[in-house]
Motif scaffolding. Sequence first.
Motif, short mmCIF file in Angstrom:
data_model
loop_
_atom_site.label_atom_id
_atom_site.label_comp_id
_atom_site.label_asym_id
_atom_site.label_seq_id
_atom_site.Cartn_x
_atom_site.Cartn_y
_atom_site.Cartn_z
N ALA A 251 0.83 -1.21 0.00
CA ALA A 251 0.00 0.00 0.00
C ALA A 251 0.86 1.26 0.00
O ALA A 251 0.36 2.35 -0.31
N HIS A 252 2.17 1.14 0.28
CA HIS A 252 3.07 2.31 0.24
C HIS A 252 3.46 2.65 -1.20
O HIS A 252 4.00 3.72 -1.45
N ALA A 253 3.24 1.70 -2.11
CA ALA A 253 3.58 1.94 -3.51
C ALA A 253 2.39 2.63 -4.19
O ALA A 253 1.39 2.95 -3.55
N ASP A 254 2.50 2.86 -5.49
CA ASP A 254 1.39 3.41 -6.26
C ASP A 254 0.14 2.54 -6.05
O ASP A 254 0.26 1.32 -5.91
N LYS A 255 -1.03 3.13 -6.07
CA LYS A 255 -2.24 2.34 -5.74
C LYS A 255 -2.49 1.21 -6.75
O LYS A 255 -3.12 0.21 -6.41
N ASP A 256 -2.00 1.34 -7.97
CA ASP A 256 -2.19 0.29 -8.98
C ASP A 256 -0.91 -0.51 -9.23
O ASP A 256 -0.77 -1.14 -10.29
N ALA A 257 0.03 -0.44 -8.30
CA ALA A 257 1.34 -1.07 -8.54
C ALA A 257 1.20 -2.56 -8.83
O ALA A 257 0.39 -3.26 -8.21
N VAL A 258 2.00 -3.02 -9.79
CA VAL A 258 2.03 -4.45 -10.09
C VAL A 258 3.23 -5.07 -9.40
O VAL A 258 4.21 -4.39 -9.08
N VAL A 259 3.14 -6.38 -9.16
CA VAL A 259 4.18 -7.10 -8.42
C VAL A 259 4.81 -8.14 -9.34
O VAL A 259 4.10 -8.88 -10.04
N MET A 260 6.14 -8.17 -9.32
CA MET A 260 6.86 -9.16 -10.13
C MET A 260 7.83 -9.95 -9.25
O MET A 260 8.22 -9.50 -8.17
N HIS A 261 8.20 -11.09 -9.75
CA HIS A 261 9.23 -11.92 -9.09
C HIS A 261 9.70 -12.91 -10.17
O HIS A 261 8.86 -13.52 -10.84
N PRO A 262 11.01 -13.05 -10.35
CA PRO A 262 11.47 -13.98 -11.39
C PRO A 262 11.21 -15.44 -11.04
O PRO A 262 11.22 -16.30 -11.94
N GLY A 263 10.99 -15.72 -9.74
CA GLY A 263 10.85 -17.09 -9.28
C GLY A 263 12.23 -17.77 -9.24
O GLY A 263 13.14 -17.31 -9.94
N GLU A 274 -0.42 -13.72 -0.05
CA GLU A 274 -1.55 -12.85 -0.48
C GLU A 274 -1.13 -11.86 -1.57
O GLU A 274 -1.96 -11.41 -2.36
N VAL A 275 0.17 -11.54 -1.60
CA VAL A 275 0.67 -10.64 -2.64
C VAL A 275 1.08 -11.44 -3.89
O VAL A 275 0.73 -11.08 -5.01
N ALA A 276 1.78 -12.55 -3.65
CA ALA A 276 2.23 -13.38 -4.79
C ALA A 276 1.03 -13.88 -5.60
O ALA A 276 1.10 -13.97 -6.83
N ASP A 277 -0.05 -14.21 -4.92
CA ASP A 277 -1.24 -14.76 -5.59
C ASP A 277 -2.31 -13.69 -5.81
O ASP A 277 -3.42 -14.01 -6.23
N GLY A 278 -1.99 -12.46 -5.48
CA GLY A 278 -2.99 -11.39 -5.49
C GLY A 278 -3.28 -10.85 -6.88
O GLY A 278 -2.63 -11.21 -7.87
N PRO A 279 -4.25 -9.95 -6.95
CA PRO A 279 -4.70 -9.44 -8.26
C PRO A 279 -3.65 -8.61 -8.99
O PRO A 279 -3.74 -8.46 -10.20
N ASN A 280 -2.67 -8.09 -8.28
CA ASN A 280 -1.66 -7.24 -8.93
C ASN A 280 -0.42 -8.02 -9.34
O ASN A 280 0.54 -7.45 -9.86
N SER A 281 -0.43 -9.33 -9.09
CA SER A 281 0.77 -10.13 -9.37
C SER A 281 0.89 -10.46 -10.86
O SER A 281 -0.05 -10.95 -11.48
N LEU A 282 2.08 -10.23 -11.40
CA LEU A 282 2.38 -10.59 -12.80
C LEU A 282 3.29 -11.82 -12.86
O LEU A 282 3.86 -12.13 -13.91
N ILE A 283 3.45 -12.51 -11.74
CA ILE A 283 4.47 -13.56 -11.66
C ILE A 283 4.23 -14.67 -12.69
O ILE A 283 5.16 -15.08 -13.41
N LEU A 284 2.99 -15.13 -12.81
CA LEU A 284 2.76 -16.21 -13.78
C LEU A 284 2.80 -15.71 -15.22
O LEU A 284 3.11 -16.48 -16.14
N GLU A 285 2.52 -14.43 -15.40
CA GLU A 285 2.66 -13.86 -16.74
C GLU A 285 4.15 -13.85 -17.14
O GLU A 285 4.49 -14.16 -18.29
N GLN A 286 5.01 -13.51 -16.18
CA GLN A 286 6.46 -13.58 -16.45
C GLN A 286 6.84 -15.00 -16.86
O GLN A 286 7.59 -15.20 -17.82
N VAL A 287 6.35 -15.97 -16.11
CA VAL A 287 6.69 -17.37 -16.42
C VAL A 287 6.22 -17.72 -17.83
O VAL A 287 6.97 -18.30 -18.63
N ALA A 288 4.99 -17.34 -18.14
CA ALA A 288 4.42 -17.70 -19.46
C ALA A 288 5.23 -17.06 -20.59
O ALA A 288 5.45 -17.69 -21.64
#
Length: 304
Positions: A251-263, A274-288
């Motif tokens: 919540a300290h980031a931009d209100k629409d901030a997206v979350v990434m992680h290379p895994g 809750e963040v890794a699986d949350g609505p702002n997570s792009l983690i599986l998009e990175q994998v794909a």
Amino acid sequence: MTIDAGSRHLLGLADLDDASFYHLLDRADAFVDTPPPPSLTGHTIANLFFESSTRTHASFELAAARLGAYALTLDIARSSTHKGESLVDTVRSLQAMGVDTFVIRHHGDGILRTALAELGDRAPSLVNAGEGRSEHPTQGLIDALTLRRRFGACEGLRVAIVGDIAHSRVARSAAIALSRLGADVSVAGPASLLPDAPLKGARMATTFDDALAGAQVVMMLRVQRERMAAGGAPDDAAYHAEWGLTRERLAHADKDAVVMHPGPFNRGVEIASEVADGPNSLILEQVALGVPVRMAVLEWVAGR
Ligand code: CP
């Protein structure tokens, strides 16, 4: 990138020219929606993974298959590496059997450049699939493509990369790739996990909250215990309390901030579930996107 006597290599993004960088992103992007051509039929690729991998290894295999290439995976644990054979001699032996391209993950910083120099004019194509702490160029391309697809132009995009920066080849390649797209990249982490020298393309934030302030993208990194001396890694719970990305901290980031992680990521350590699986997570998009990015790279090093 270098081209010697007809072979093309992807060793890092730092020396990849702009034309090749944008070509790889555009080609990978096109592969997302277009059925791939069998452009590598008759081509043989060897995957040499001297360190463990799930995403990179699997996506290079799938990328090769989708382009019609044959992919050979050498079982390093049962290979002649354990009888003292050098990387260069392994490459020369497999090249003699007809392997065209080598995808190599290795713990040794600079080992691909050293191998290339030793292989000389008849070197096959080498692709860095993650080398020591130096670079992970295909991951950097994935991160760039993920954000370009999400935001369109990345000029001025505020990106915070947080965690074990000192040991991270991902942070190095991501900072190079994202700053090349015009993003404003900052890095932050515990003092013991910061690099001695600034990363190319990134500025150093003083605290986690400083990095998060206004960030539109928060990329979290794993603590790389395997690169630390015994007892040198921080305690998981203490690390999570201070450096873990929770919903409250996001919540300290931009209100629409997206979350990434290379895994791979460690739930409850650098990132809360809750963040890794949350609505702002792009983690599986990175994998794909790993598959189309590696298709573009395999095709490009083959000169197709
Ligand atoms: N991101 C990444 O390199 O993941 P793997 O170690 O699973 O390949």
